[in-house]
Scaffold this active site. Structure first.
Site, PDB file in Angstrom:
ATOM      1  N   GLU A 174      34.702 -25.970-117.149  1.00 51.73           N
ATOM      2  CA  GLU A 174      35.022 -24.962-116.655  1.00 51.73           C
ATOM      3  C   GLU A 174      35.202 -24.778-115.083  1.00 51.73           C
ATOM      4  O   GLU A 174      35.247 -26.014-114.493  1.00 51.73           O
ATOM      5  CB  GLU A 174      34.046 -23.966-116.878  1.00 51.73           C
ATOM      6  CG  GLU A 174      33.746 -23.597-118.430  1.00 51.73           C
ATOM      7  CD  GLU A 174      32.624 -22.317-118.584  1.00 51.73           C
ATOM      8  OE1 GLU A 174      31.337 -22.645-118.152  1.00 51.73           O
ATOM      9  OE2 GLU A 174      32.965 -21.476-118.964  1.00 51.73           O
ATOM     10  N   GLY A 185      24.608 -21.594-122.810  1.00 55.95           N
ATOM     11  CA  GLY A 185      23.313 -21.534-123.508  1.00 55.95           C
ATOM     12  C   GLY A 185      22.523 -22.878-123.851  1.00 55.95           C
ATOM     13  O   GLY A 185      22.861 -23.855-123.428  1.00 55.95           O
ATOM     14  N   SER A 186      21.510 -22.765-124.876  1.00 56.07           N
ATOM     15  CA  SER A 186      20.930 -23.770-125.138  1.00 56.07           C
ATOM     16  C   SER A 186      21.514 -24.924-125.863  1.00 56.07           C
ATOM     17  O   SER A 186      22.473 -24.486-126.734  1.00 56.07           O
ATOM     18  CB  SER A 186      19.479 -23.260-125.981  1.00 56.07           C
ATOM     19  OG  SER A 186      20.092 -22.691-127.135  1.00 56.07           O
ATOM     20  N   THR A 187      20.985 -25.961-125.825  1.00 57.58           N
ATOM     21  CA  THR A 187      21.838 -27.197-126.619  1.00 57.58           C
ATOM     22  C   THR A 187      21.532 -26.870-128.106  1.00 57.58           C
ATOM     23  O   THR A 187      22.549 -27.303-128.952  1.00 57.58           O
ATOM     24  CB  THR A 187      21.206 -28.558-126.151  1.00 57.58           C
ATOM     25  OG1 THR A 187      21.537 -28.742-124.776  1.00 57.58           O
ATOM     26  CG2 THR A 187      21.797 -29.655-126.945  1.00 57.58           C
ATOM     27  N   GLU A 237      28.807 -25.204-122.654  1.00 60.99           N
ATOM     28  CA  GLU A 237      27.906 -25.460-121.474  1.00 60.99           C
ATOM     29  C   GLU A 237      26.416 -25.359-121.417  1.00 60.99           C
ATOM     30  O   GLU A 237      25.837 -24.120-121.966  1.00 60.99           O
ATOM     31  CB  GLU A 237      28.246 -24.404-120.158  1.00 60.99           C
ATOM     32  CG  GLU A 237      29.674 -24.471-119.633  1.00 60.99           C
ATOM     33  CD  GLU A 237      29.931 -25.988-118.926  1.00 60.99           C
ATOM     34  OE1 GLU A 237      29.069 -26.599-118.780  1.00 60.99           O
ATOM     35  OE2 GLU A 237      31.123 -25.960-118.395  1.00 60.99           O
ATOM     36  N   GLY A 297      24.005 -24.129-129.048  1.00 64.10           N
ATOM     37  CA  GLY A 297      25.316 -24.994-128.943  1.00 64.10           C
ATOM     38  C   GLY A 297      25.867 -25.805-129.948  1.00 64.10           C
ATOM     39  O   GLY A 297      27.127 -25.829-130.523  1.00 64.10           O
TER      40      GLY A 297
END
Ligand code: NAD
Length: 456
Positions: free
Chosen positions: A435, A210-212, A232, A215
């Site tokens: 990943e 998702g978004s930084t 990610e 995160g």
């Protein structure tokens, strides 16, 4: 908040409500963790060949339902039908690939004096997968399939706007014979269900995409518990076009390198860096390419680009593009739906917000550069480091620039980034960990070292 609430799922091409789904509360998360732990203990104890067989059966069922899953993705996420079929196929392929790893997940034997030293790769336990709305099915599977294959249970929290394909995948898992509780889907709000998963002491690892911004919060919460975490996050990836490249091919590939999925792609090549000596020719070729993109009904086989996911996202994208901003524009439908036309901005400062921030819509900027050093400097002038493309006919330059660009996934003379068989993840603020690829299962294990004395 532990009171009941609901999520409304809209079709972003029409703005019609297509489903209402109950949202998970912290109490639901607690109950799911109890079920997951019980299922995980039995799963980890099962014969590896049996676990692999069940995952292959799950893959086969996904394969039988590719069209149904794809149609659902078109309705809830506005993806083009061609993309959505690929996405359902990606889930199938990743389940198959991960199933192949179950019986190959071996530790090592390390030479030591006085005995035998071996490493055991043990499952972590219950994994929380928190997925975004931009690729609901593949990203859910990137965490889920290898985690299950390595002997873990998974609780998946899909994004608020796109829970439907995830719920259907959970039904298919049960139909395939996966034990009850092993793979659970809990739709819900990030701040409620997502946060409860992150904070839960019974969840061993969080896989967040998702978004930084979110995160970083999740990483901080995980840090208090030393909880394992894979992140990610966002991207602002360069598409570097050198004058020695096949300029026709580079220009032809550029539109879909940032317009695919309406630009809502963490790997979108939204900073087009073009060597000054080829700039005019490149722009002359790019103009018609942008105008010809077919934007419209995502269920139409000819459509190349659908709507944005939501009104919030539409407003966010609009905020980056002034009505009179110079550049290239494509077309977009009028009327209901969250539509924004393909847009290429020119004449911006390299540090303008649209040039450095993740817009997450069909908007790219073009910036000229002088030479190789200048190209690398511009490519790295962002807090992100997820993807990038390098267009050149010079093999030495392709390798030099690949080494110099700080990003996890680069492609030369192409815009490909994600394959289930190759590692994927970000440098800098684009993420933490990897990943997919050959080591995907290992990321869901703990390494235990055992020394057995031969002297006793
Ligand atoms: P988001 O961060 O708003 O939400 C992502 C997920 O996190 C959702 O399921 C949401 O409900 C949940 N969430 C939100 N707040 C939370 C909290 N406090 N605790 C726990 N969970 C919480 O991101 P988004 O808008 O859904 O997705 C777009 C972003 O995802 C973009 O920045 C994009 O670049 C990024 N992305 C990255 C990758 C990658 O692989 N690097 C792939 C796709 C998307």
């Amino acid at each position: 908040m532990s009171t009941a609430y609901e999520l409304q799922v809209l079709n972003p091409a029409t703005e019609e409500v297509i489903a209402t789904v109950p949202g998970a509360t912290p109490a639901d998360v607690d109950a799911a963790v109890v079920r997951a732990r019980a299922a995980q203990h039995r799963w980890a104890a099962a014969a590896p060949a049996d676990r692999a067989r069940l995952l292959r059966r799950f893959a086969a069922l996904v394969d039988e339902h590719v069209e149904e899953l794809a149609r659902l993705e078109v309705r809830e996420a506005g993806h083009t039908i061609g993309n959505a079929r690929w996405e359902a196929g990606n889930v199938r392929d990743l389940l198959d690939f991960s199933a192949g790893g179950v019986e190959r997940l071996s530790g090592r034997q390390i030479p030591v004096a006085g005995g035998l030293d071996i490493t055991l790769l043990e499952p972590l336990g219950v994994i929380g997968v928190i997925a975004p709305w931009n690729f609901p099915m593949p990203i859910a599977a990137w965490g889920t399939a290898p985690a299950l294959a390595a002997g873990n249970a998974v609780i998946l929290k899909p994004a608020e706007t796109t829970p439907l394909t995830a719920l259907r995948l959970a039904e298919l898992a049960l139909e395939a014979g996966l034990p009850e509780g092993l793979f659970q889907v809990l739709p819900g709000a990030g701040a409620i269900a997502g946060n409860a998963l992150v904070e839960h002491p019974g969840v061993a690892k969080i896989v967040f995409t998702g978004s930084t911004r979110v995160g970083k919060q999740i990483m901080a919460t995980c840090a208090e518990r030393v909880k394992r975490v894979t992140l990610e996050l966002g991207g602002k990836s360069p598409n570097i076009v050198f004058a020695d490249a096949d300029i026709e091919a580079a220009a032809a590939a550029t539109p879909m390198s940032f317009l695919d999925n309406s630009g809502q792609d963490c790997c979108a090549r939204t900073r087009i860096l073009v060597q000054r000596t080829a700039y005019d020719r490149f722009m002359d070729l790019l103009g018609p390419g942008i105008e010809q993109i077919v934007v419209g009904d995502p269920s139409d086989e000819k459509t190349q680009m659908g709507p944005l996911i939501s009104r919030v996202q539409l407003e966010r994208v609009r905020s980056y593009v002034a009505d009179d901003a110079p550049g290239l524009r494509g077309s977009a439908p009028e009327g209901p739906g969250f539509w924004f036309p393909p847009t290429v901005l020119t004449g911006l400062d390299p540090d303008a917000p649209a040039a450095v921030e993740e817009v997450f819509g069909p908007v790219a900027v073009v910036l000229p550069f002088e030479d190789e050093e200048d190209a690398v400097r511009l490519a790295n002038a962002t807090e992100y480091g997820l993807s990038g493309s390098i267009w050149t006919r010079d093999v030495g330059r392709a390798l030099r620039v690949s080494r110099a660009v700080a990003a996890g996934n680069l492609s030369v003379n192409s815009h490909s980034s994600v394959r289930y068989s190759t590692p994927f993840g970000g440098y800098k603020q684009s993420g933490l960990g990897r990943e997919l690829g050959p080591d995907a299962l290992t990321a869901f294990t703990e390494t235990k070292n055992v020394f057995i004395s031969t002297e006793a």
